[in-house]
Scaffold this active site. Structure first.
Site, PDB file in Angstrom:
ATOM      1  N   ASP A   1     -12.726  20.934 -32.979  1.00 61.61           N
ATOM      2  CA  ASP A   1     -13.273  21.862 -32.004  1.00 61.61           C
ATOM      3  C   ASP A   1     -12.681  21.454 -30.659  1.00 61.61           C
ATOM      4  O   ASP A   1     -12.143  20.360 -30.504  1.00 61.61           O
ATOM      5  CB  ASP A   1     -14.809  21.802 -31.988  1.00 61.61           C
ATOM      6  CG  ASP A   1     -15.405  23.036 -31.311  1.00 61.61           C
ATOM      7  OD1 ASP A   1     -14.642  23.777 -30.658  1.00 61.61           O
ATOM      8  OD2 ASP A   1     -16.621  23.251 -31.429  1.00 61.61           O
TER       9      ASP A   1
HETATM   10  C1  BGC Z   1     -16.537  26.211 -29.570  1.00 59.44           C
HETATM   11  C2  BGC Z   1     -15.717  26.724 -30.732  1.00 59.44           C
HETATM   12  C3  BGC Z   1     -14.590  27.581 -30.222  1.00 59.44           C
HETATM   13  C4  BGC Z   1     -13.757  26.767 -29.238  1.00 59.44           C
HETATM   14  C5  BGC Z   1     -12.561  27.507 -28.678  1.00 59.44           C
HETATM   15  C6  BGC Z   1     -15.691  25.575 -28.480  1.00 59.44           C
HETATM   16  O1  BGC Z   1     -16.435  25.366 -27.328  1.00 59.44           O
HETATM   17  O2  BGC Z   1     -17.505  25.291 -30.024  1.00 59.44           O
HETATM   18  O3  BGC Z   1     -16.540  27.444 -31.610  1.00 59.44           O
HETATM   19  O4  BGC Z   1     -13.827  28.067 -31.286  1.00 59.44           O
HETATM   20  O5  BGC Z   1     -14.584  26.382 -28.156  1.00 59.44           O
HETATM   21  O6  BGC Z   1     -12.927  28.434 -27.736  1.00 59.44           O
END
Ligand code: BGC
Length: 780
Positions: free
Chosen positions: A273
């Site tokens: 993530d």
């Molecule tokens: C989130 C993810 C997301 C990523 C990219 C993170 O803050 O937890 O679900 O895909 O950001 O935007």
């Protein structure tokens, strides 16, 4: 002369041979890895957000180059023909910037219903179609991998990201995710199944330690992923921000190599993530192939780790290989000429259809719905300011939102003019009042809701006595990534909402007119204390851009609701088994509510429910707990009414190679065409270990059945699905004995039952590699 010419030619040829670079093809990946320098390998595994690369970075999760607004890209290496691939968020549609500098074209994406809403359809065919539509937008807007779906468990109704997820049940969540992935990937683009794993609260999400038993891990929190992986083989998986019993999810080889790849046969690539995890070398060694969106520090760390021998170059090569395998599958590598023109009209129709299919009708006294009345008194600020989706990375830049007011007008309802004018003025004033706060709150922070309009009681009496024939009141709830919800004024009604409902209900009922409540909500809320005030209650969740039209379709009876709850609505928050093991009532103070600053990232402190969270409830999540403890709930898991009535009969169970084929007849005995959901549960009659009294084993939605029509539904259940995880044996175990197979239209009403007997015990040993970092923090 000739000799010389030959010699010159040979020299030129051999010089060219020295400088010619092989270019990446699907067949020469191993050769390309040999060509890559250590620096290039480190670049490849850390994404493209590097020093001085502002275009690819933007704000975290918001790139400015290639496809503006995408979440990140991989690092290109031109000399070897390695292009960057673009990743962008979901899951309620594709999330990219709708506008670009100096470009008059717009790049909006269809806003589909959110995850909890899609799962409420219990219809994998329609979810596949939504996946297909999103996949087309991904491909035609030049994106390679959609960062969705999110499949985490709804452990507690206050989790701020429940709206993005599917269910409190791992089977429903896993199957819904698989249908979505198969739909999206049918276009030759990738998905990222997220957040792997045990990521069920947002407060202190970067550093919270989820502490749970191996059994809960296997039966609940990994099972959803296991089903999705086995049934759809997503191109990628995204690890989660949290720790799992002391070890960071992205740094655990037991989770990523042993369980995910060896046990489940996952063939794709794993990414973090965004900025998740702390030790880049440990992540690579664990098989977390790509660190997104990448940082210069991580790049340097990896090079240093290889040089010092902390990280084996062979481990780095494995990750590089998986990234290259992903790249050669991507539309960008294949030179796909995307149009920037997906079929937005067809997708608008689809989102209108799927939204109404996922609405859940909780109450419909005396067939109040569908409405015969056309003249409506429309109450509730949310009716005029519909919530199409949740906030954060899961938010979609949709071209428009049809709110309920517009949807009713579009579909021939007549609104009480005075009330309409009062609300329109109120909403405009509220938007002005909230504007400065909105400007302060970042894109991922949920919007503050307008307050309810305080109408003098006499005005409500006047409206009830006007020619309005029915009252509709909408209650709204929004939520977002990085925040968990509150009990007061969120899970519970706000005092101004309660006052409004009470007054409207009293005055409309006095003059014999009905009150319909529409719940435009993100996750369960308390309903039991006020439900008597309404004649009908319809959950329309967060229905996407066509929401108002979809609600109108259902109110008019063009479509019967056929959604069923993917999560239980408890009577009170204290009934939730994890209530004391979840952050509660963190004061609302805007941005500071996020706990990013409270725990020092990367360190485990000892504040309960902030730094660590004990999963004391173990496997007893949602209905598994309520049904076993016999706790009364407001609306059980799987519940949902239609405009018709159905009967199920003639249950047949046939033993087959895989397990049992369970079938029954379903008849529409009402007078309205509708679909119904058949749910199959199992119950072990004399279990040797504690286990829930019922567990969902399969489900199927019928086609649209006309009044009087009957269909036969068949559900296959594998004997292995009856297993429990046995911690002592470290194995899945099928115990000998009797099991009831139960059929019904919700988890509480299971009228058909058939006993089967397992005569042979079976053990499937699993790996012991995923161990807690320290034995004592495992919850028993
Ligand atoms: C989130 C993810 C997301 C990523 C990219 C993170 O803050 O937890 O679900 O895909 O950001 O935007």
């Amino acid at each position: 002369m000739k000799k010389l010419a030959i010699c010159c030619f040979a020299t030129i040829f051999s010089m060219t041979a020295v400088v010619a670079q092989p270019k990446l093809t699907p067949k020469n990946i191993d050769k390309i890895i040999k060509e890559l320098t250590l620096e290039e390998k480190a670049h490849l595994v850390v994404g493209a957000r590097l020093k001085g690369n502002a275009e690819a970075a933007g704000e975290v999760g918001y790139t400015k180059n290639i496809v503006p607004g995408a979440a990140g890209t991989t690092y290109p290496i031109e000399r070897l023909g390695i292009p960057p691939v673009v990743t962008a968020d979901g899951p309620a549609g594709l999330r990219i910037s709708p506008k670009r500098e100096g470009d008059s074209q717009t790049y909006y994406c269809t806003g589909f219903p959110v995850g909890i809403h899609l799962a409420s359809t219990w219809n994998n065919d329609i979810i596949y179609r939504v996946g297909e539509a999103i996949g087309q937008e991904v491909k035609e807007y030049g994106v390679d991998v959609l960062l969705a779906p999110g499949v985490n468990m709804m452990r507690n109704p206050l989790c701020g990201r429940n709206f993005e997820y599917y269910s409190e049940d791992p089977l429903l969540a896993g199957k819904t995710a698989a249908a979505m992935i198969n739909g999206v990937e049918s276009h030759g683009v990738g998905t990222s199944l997220k957040h792997f794993a045990v990521n069920n609260q947002e407060i202190n999400r970067l550093a919270n330690d989820s502490r749970l038993s191996m059994r809960a891990l296997r039966e609940i929190y990994l099972r959803n992923f296991e089903i999705a992986v086995k049934e759809s083989q997503p191109w990628t998986i995204m690890t989660s921000y949290n720790y799992i019993t002391g070890r960071h999810a992205s740094e655990d080889p037991g989770l990523l190599e042993t369980i995910l790849r060896e046990e489940w046969g996952f063939k794709g690539m794993v990414m973090t993530d965004w900025s998740g995890g702390y030790d880049a070398a440990a992540q690579i060694a664990a098989g977390n192939d790509l660190l997104m969106p990448g940082s210069y520090a991580q790049y340097e760390e990896i090079i240093a780790a290889v040089k010092s021998g902390k990280l084996a170059e062979a481990d780095l090569d494995i990750c590089v290989k998986r990234i290259l395998e992903l790249i050669v599958r991507s539309p960008r590598f294949q030179g796909y000429k995307y149009s920037n023109k997906p079929d937005m009209d067809a997708h608008a129709k689809l989102t209108r259809e799927v939204a109404s299919e996922g609405f859940v009708l909780l109450k419909n006294n005396n067939m109040s719905l569908p409405l015969k009345e056309k003249k409506v008194a429309l109450f509730g600020s949310t009716s005029y300011n519909f919530i199409a989706g949740g906030k954060g990375s899961g938010d979609v830049n949709r071209p428009y939102v049809v709110d309920l007011r517009e949807g009713l007008i579009n579909n021939g309802f007549e609104l009480n003019k005075e009330l309409d004018a009062a609300y329109s003025k109120h909403i405009a004033a509220e938007k002005k009042r909230l504007a400065p706060q909105k400007a302060l709150r970042k894109w991922f922070v949920y919007d503050l809701r307008p307050n309810e309009l305080q109408r003098p009681h006499d005005d409500i009496i006047k409206t009830a006595q006007s020619d309005a024939e029915v009252a509709i009141v909408t209650i709204g709830r929004n939520s977002a990534e990085a925040f968990d919800r509150f009990i007061e004024r969120d899970f519970m009604l706000c005092p101004d909402e309660e006052a409004l409902l009470t007054a409207v209900s009293r005055e409309f009922h006095k003059v014999g007119k009905k009150v319909i409540v529409i719940l435009n909500i993100c996750s369960p809320m308390e309903i039991a204390s006020w439900r008597d005030k309404a004649d009908a209650i319809l959950i329309c969740w967060m229905p996407g851009q066509e929401g108002g039209n979809s609600v109108a379709d259902v109110l008019l009876g063009k479509v019967s609701p056929s959604g069923h709850l993917p999560t239980t609505f408890p009577i009170s928050y204290e009934d939730v088994r994890s209530a004391k093991d979840f952050p509660r009532n963190v004061p609302e103070n805007g941005l500071n509510q996020s706990r990013f600053n409270i725990s020092e990232v990367g360190k485990i402190y000892d504040v309960k429910n902030i730094d660590y969270t004990n999963y004391e409830e173990d496997i007893y999540v949602g209905y598994r707990d309520y049904a076993t403890r016999k706790v009364e709930v407001a609306y059980p898991f799987g519940y949902g009414l239609t405009y018709s009535q159905f009967e199920m009969s003639n249950m047949q169970v046939k033993e087959c190679k895989e397990g049992y084929k369970v079938s029954c007849e379903v008849k529409n005995i009402g007078s309205f065409p509708a679909k119904q959901v058949v749910q199959l549960y199992s119950s072990e009659l004399a279990p040797e270990v504690d286990r829930p009294v019922i567990e969902l084993r399969g489900y199927k939605k019928t086609p649209l059945l006309q009044a009087g029509e009957t269909t036969v539904v068949e559900i296959l259940i594998n004997k292995d699905d009856l297993m429990t995880y046995n911690e002592k044996a470290n194995a899945w175990k099928l115990t000998k004995g009797d099991y009831d197979l139960l059929l019904g239209f919700d988890s509480q009403t299971l009228p058909l039952k058939h006993k089967v007997t397992i005569t042979k015990e079976k053990l499937i040993p699993v790996s012991t590699l995923m161990k807690p970092a320290s034995g004592e923090i495992f919850i028993k």
